[in-house]
Motif scaffolding. Structure first.
Motif, short mmCIF file in Angstrom:
data_model
loop_
_atom_site.label_atom_id
_atom_site.label_comp_id
_atom_site.label_asym_id
_atom_site.label_seq_id
_atom_site.Cartn_x
_atom_site.Cartn_y
_atom_site.Cartn_z
N TYR A 1 -62.44 20.10 6.47
CA TYR A 1 -63.52 19.89 7.44
C TYR A 1 -63.20 20.59 8.76
O TYR A 1 -64.05 21.31 9.32
N ARG A 2 -61.97 20.40 9.25
CA ARG A 2 -61.61 21.03 10.51
C ARG A 2 -61.55 22.56 10.40
O ARG A 2 -61.92 23.27 11.32
N LEU A 3 -61.11 23.04 9.26
CA LEU A 3 -61.11 24.49 9.06
C LEU A 3 -62.54 25.03 9.04
O LEU A 3 -62.82 26.10 9.60
N ALA A 4 -63.44 24.29 8.40
CA ALA A 4 -64.84 24.72 8.33
C ALA A 4 -65.49 24.73 9.71
O ALA A 4 -66.25 25.65 10.04
N THR A 5 -65.19 23.72 10.53
CA THR A 5 -65.79 23.68 11.87
C THR A 5 -65.27 24.80 12.75
O THR A 5 -65.90 25.14 13.75
N GLN A 6 -64.12 25.36 12.39
CA GLN A 6 -63.56 26.48 13.15
C GLN A 6 -63.89 27.83 12.49
O GLN A 6 -63.39 28.87 12.93
N ALA A 7 -64.72 27.76 11.43
CA ALA A 7 -65.12 28.98 10.71
C ALA A 7 -63.93 29.78 10.21
O ALA A 7 -63.90 31.01 10.30
N ILE A 8 -62.93 29.05 9.67
CA ILE A 8 -61.72 29.72 9.16
C ILE A 8 -62.02 30.32 7.79
O ILE A 8 -62.56 29.65 6.91
N THR A 9 -61.67 31.56 7.64
CA THR A 9 -61.83 32.30 6.39
C THR A 9 -60.47 32.85 5.97
O THR A 9 -59.50 32.79 6.74
N PRO A 10 -60.38 33.42 4.76
CA PRO A 10 -59.11 34.05 4.38
C PRO A 10 -58.67 35.13 5.38
O PRO A 10 -57.47 35.31 5.60
N ASP A 11 -59.63 35.80 5.99
CA ASP A 11 -59.29 36.88 6.91
C ASP A 11 -58.70 36.39 8.22
O ASP A 11 -57.81 37.03 8.80
N ASN A 12 -59.22 35.25 8.74
CA ASN A 12 -58.72 34.79 10.03
C ASN A 12 -57.76 33.60 9.93
O ASN A 12 -57.33 33.07 10.96
N LEU A 13 -57.42 33.18 8.73
CA LEU A 13 -56.44 32.10 8.57
C LEU A 13 -55.10 32.46 9.20
O LEU A 13 -54.50 31.61 9.88
N PRO A 14 -54.59 33.69 9.02
CA PRO A 14 -53.32 34.03 9.70
C PRO A 14 -53.40 33.90 11.22
O PRO A 14 -52.40 33.55 11.86
N ALA A 15 -54.57 34.17 11.79
CA ALA A 15 -54.71 34.03 13.24
C ALA A 15 -54.59 32.57 13.67
O ALA A 15 -54.01 32.27 14.72
N LEU A 16 -55.13 31.66 12.85
CA LEU A 16 -54.98 30.23 13.15
C LEU A 16 -53.50 29.84 13.13
O LEU A 16 -53.02 29.12 14.01
N VAL A 17 -52.79 30.32 12.12
CA VAL A 17 -51.36 30.01 12.03
C VAL A 17 -50.62 30.55 13.25
O VAL A 17 -49.63 29.96 13.71
N GLY A 18 -51.10 31.65 13.80
CA GLY A 18 -50.47 32.24 14.97
C GLY A 18 -50.73 31.48 16.26
O GLY A 18 -50.06 31.73 17.26
N GLU A 19 -51.71 30.58 16.25
CA GLU A 19 -52.02 29.75 17.42
C GLU A 19 -51.52 28.34 17.16
O GLU A 19 -52.26 27.48 16.69
N LEU A 20 -50.26 28.09 17.45
CA LEU A 20 -49.64 26.82 17.06
C LEU A 20 -50.35 25.58 17.60
O LEU A 20 -50.50 24.61 16.86
N PRO A 21 -50.79 25.55 18.86
CA PRO A 21 -51.48 24.33 19.31
C PRO A 21 -52.72 24.03 18.47
O PRO A 21 -52.98 22.87 18.13
N ARG A 22 -53.48 25.07 18.12
CA ARG A 22 -54.69 24.85 17.33
C ARG A 22 -54.33 24.47 15.89
O ARG A 22 -54.97 23.58 15.31
N LEU A 23 -53.35 25.11 15.32
CA LEU A 23 -52.91 24.76 13.96
C LEU A 23 -52.41 23.33 13.92
O LEU A 23 -52.78 22.54 13.04
N HIS A 24 -51.57 22.96 14.89
CA HIS A 24 -51.01 21.61 14.90
C HIS A 24 -52.10 20.56 15.11
O HIS A 24 -52.07 19.48 14.50
N ALA A 25 -53.08 20.85 15.95
CA ALA A 25 -54.18 19.91 16.15
C ALA A 25 -54.97 19.72 14.86
O ALA A 25 -55.40 18.61 14.53
#
Length: 214
Positions: free
Chosen positions: A106-130
């Motif tokens: 659900y949280r990934l969907a609300t952030q519009a996470i796709t296979p292409d931008n998933l690595p970018a989420l991992v690179g933003e630790l505060p957002r990933l941890h939240a």
């Protein structure tokens, strides 16, 4: 984004069968993999590093490993980390993993996470941890009340439900067994959702609020 929650049940496999080849066929197709600590250990016949290397050779870009009220671990090709779990009085652990994965997606969907931008989420630790903490909180809340699998709860909350022929409607599944369905196809996913809803709805709705878990 394709996610895979292993949800391994060794007792359901034929005696003496090696589940690893079949499991790996699915694991390598997922962008996001969720394992329990026990499942991670099951796969790690040659060590955890070998599991990670094999995942990174496929599509996977994020592995999340839960361990009850112990710390949650996450792994990516170029990073890894650990988060403390929420400690709550556990009444029934039924569906805690489902709640975790559902909330994570659900949280990934609300952030519009796709296979292409998933690595970018991992690179933003505060957002990933939240995102992971949100999922962990949902899993923790789930264990604070009895699930539908609890025997007394079944009697009290759903008399006559078990054995009801409506739980097995005469409906032919639309998804083909062979070849393996393309779960990246929007049409396949919509049909899968429709089949699932036709089987469960409205029998899983709890009149007291929420849904039965079983």
């Amino acid at each position: 984004l394709v996610s895979f929650d292993l949800n391994l049940r060794p007792a359901l496999w034929p005696a003496g069968a090696d589940a690893h080849p079949t499991l790996w066929d699915a694991l390598t197709l997922a962008d996001l993999v969720k394992l329990s600590a026990e499942e991670f250990a099951y796969l790690a016949t040659d060590g955890e590093a070998a599991v990670l290397e094999r995942l990174w050779q496929g599509r996977t870009r994020l592995l999340v490993v839960t361990d009850g009220d112990a710390s949650l671990r996450w792994f990516a090709p170029d990073a890894e980390g650990e988060l403390p779990a929420y400690r709550v009085p556990a009444v029934d652990t039924t569906a805690a993993g489902d709640a975790f994965v559902g909330s994570l997606l659900y949280r990934l969907a609300t952030q519009a996470i796709t296979p292409d931008n998933l690595p970018a989420l991992v690179g933003e630790l505060p957002r990933l941890h939240a995102t992971l903490r949100f999922a962990a909180a949902a899993g923790a809340l789930t264990v604070t009340r009895p699930g539908f699998v609890h025997r007394d709860a079944r009697r009290r909350r759903s008399p006559g439900l078990h054995g009801d022929s409506r739980l097995n409607p005469p409906r032919t599944p639309q998804l083909p067994a062979e070849p393996l369905p393309d779960f990246r196809s929007a049409d396949v996913l919509r049909q899968h959702i429709a089949d699932t809803m036709a089987f469960y709805h409205p029998h899983v709705i709890d009149p007291a609020g929420g849904y039965f878990q079983g």
